[in-house]
Design a protein around this motif. Structure first.
Motif, mmCIF file in Angstrom:
data_model
loop_
_atom_site.group_PDB
_atom_site.id
_atom_site.type_symbol
_atom_site.label_atom_id
_atom_site.label_comp_id
_atom_site.label_asym_id
_atom_site.label_seq_id
_atom_site.Cartn_x
_atom_site.Cartn_y
_atom_site.Cartn_z
ATOM 1 N N ARG A 14 18.676 63.924 46.720
ATOM 2 C CA ARG A 14 18.564 65.098 45.864
ATOM 3 C C ARG A 14 18.201 64.637 44.455
ATOM 4 O O ARG A 14 18.494 63.514 44.066
ATOM 5 N N SER A 57 14.751 59.578 42.791
ATOM 6 C CA SER A 57 15.121 60.177 44.079
ATOM 7 C C SER A 57 14.961 59.239 45.269
ATOM 8 O O SER A 57 14.992 59.679 46.402
ATOM 9 N N SER A 78 18.615 63.556 51.334
ATOM 10 C CA SER A 78 17.742 64.639 51.789
ATOM 11 C C SER A 78 17.064 64.283 53.102
ATOM 12 O O SER A 78 17.076 65.062 54.042
ATOM 13 N N ARG A 79 16.460 63.068 53.144
ATOM 14 C CA ARG A 79 15.734 62.670 54.357
ATOM 15 C C ARG A 79 15.324 61.217 54.263
ATOM 16 O O ARG A 79 15.372 60.608 53.204
#
Length: 168
Positions: A14, A57, A78-79
């Motif tokens: 994030r 990030s 997030s991924r």
């Protein structure tokens, strides 16, 4: 087939949650690497040196494929980053090289676009903002030689690579 070998994988976090996400992953005994650089911040009344992520990030985790789910279930993650349809892995040598660069306090600057010699560029910040020029040579990331259109001579401009972008 599950790959039990450990590799470095980049993950996307994030916004502005890199350090907190690193803490959460370390709490789960997952090895992480967050490349940080020292940045001087200027406020109206003082200056302060802070540490900020080199890659906003982004965080690197050293895991095997059986730990993918555990990483994804961590606050702030997030991924995973994908490349050609598969989760990207980073060679050990690249992580070691990055650690070495940062340990030596190299004057690093991240530039998201590649600019070749002879390419037309737009200066997008600083006192030369808005000028279109040609990149003639690159002394360093902060000292460029640009040829201004129609003047027939080159000027050494001390500006950052981050302040120019290729002309589309």
């Amino acid at each position: 087939m599950i790959d039990n070998s450990y590799k470095w994988y980049p993950i996307y976090t994030r916004s502005r949650a890199e350090k907190k996400t690193q803490e959460e992953l370390n709490r789960k005994n997952i090895e992480t690497y967050l490349p940080l650089i020292k940045v001087e911040k200027q406020w109206s009344d003082r200056k302060k040196i802070t540490e900020e992520p080199l890659l906003r990030s982004y965080l690197f985790v050293y895991i095997s494929s059986k730990e993918y789910t555990e990483v994804l279930m961590t606050y702030g993650v997030s991924r995973f980053i994908y490349f050609t349809g598969k989760i990207a892995s980073i060679p050990l040598k690249q992580i070691a090289d990055l650690k070495l660069l940062l340990a030596n306090n190299a004057d690093l600057e991240l530039v998201e676009h590649e600019i070749s010699l002879g390419e037309k560029v737009l200066i997008k910040a600083g006192p030369f903002k808005g000028i279109i020029a040609e990149l003639v040579s690159l002394k360093s990331k902060k000292s460029l030689v640009l040829r201004l259109e129609n003047l027939g001579f080159s000027i050494l401009i001390k500006t950052s690579m981050a302040h120019i972008e290729p002309l589309k």
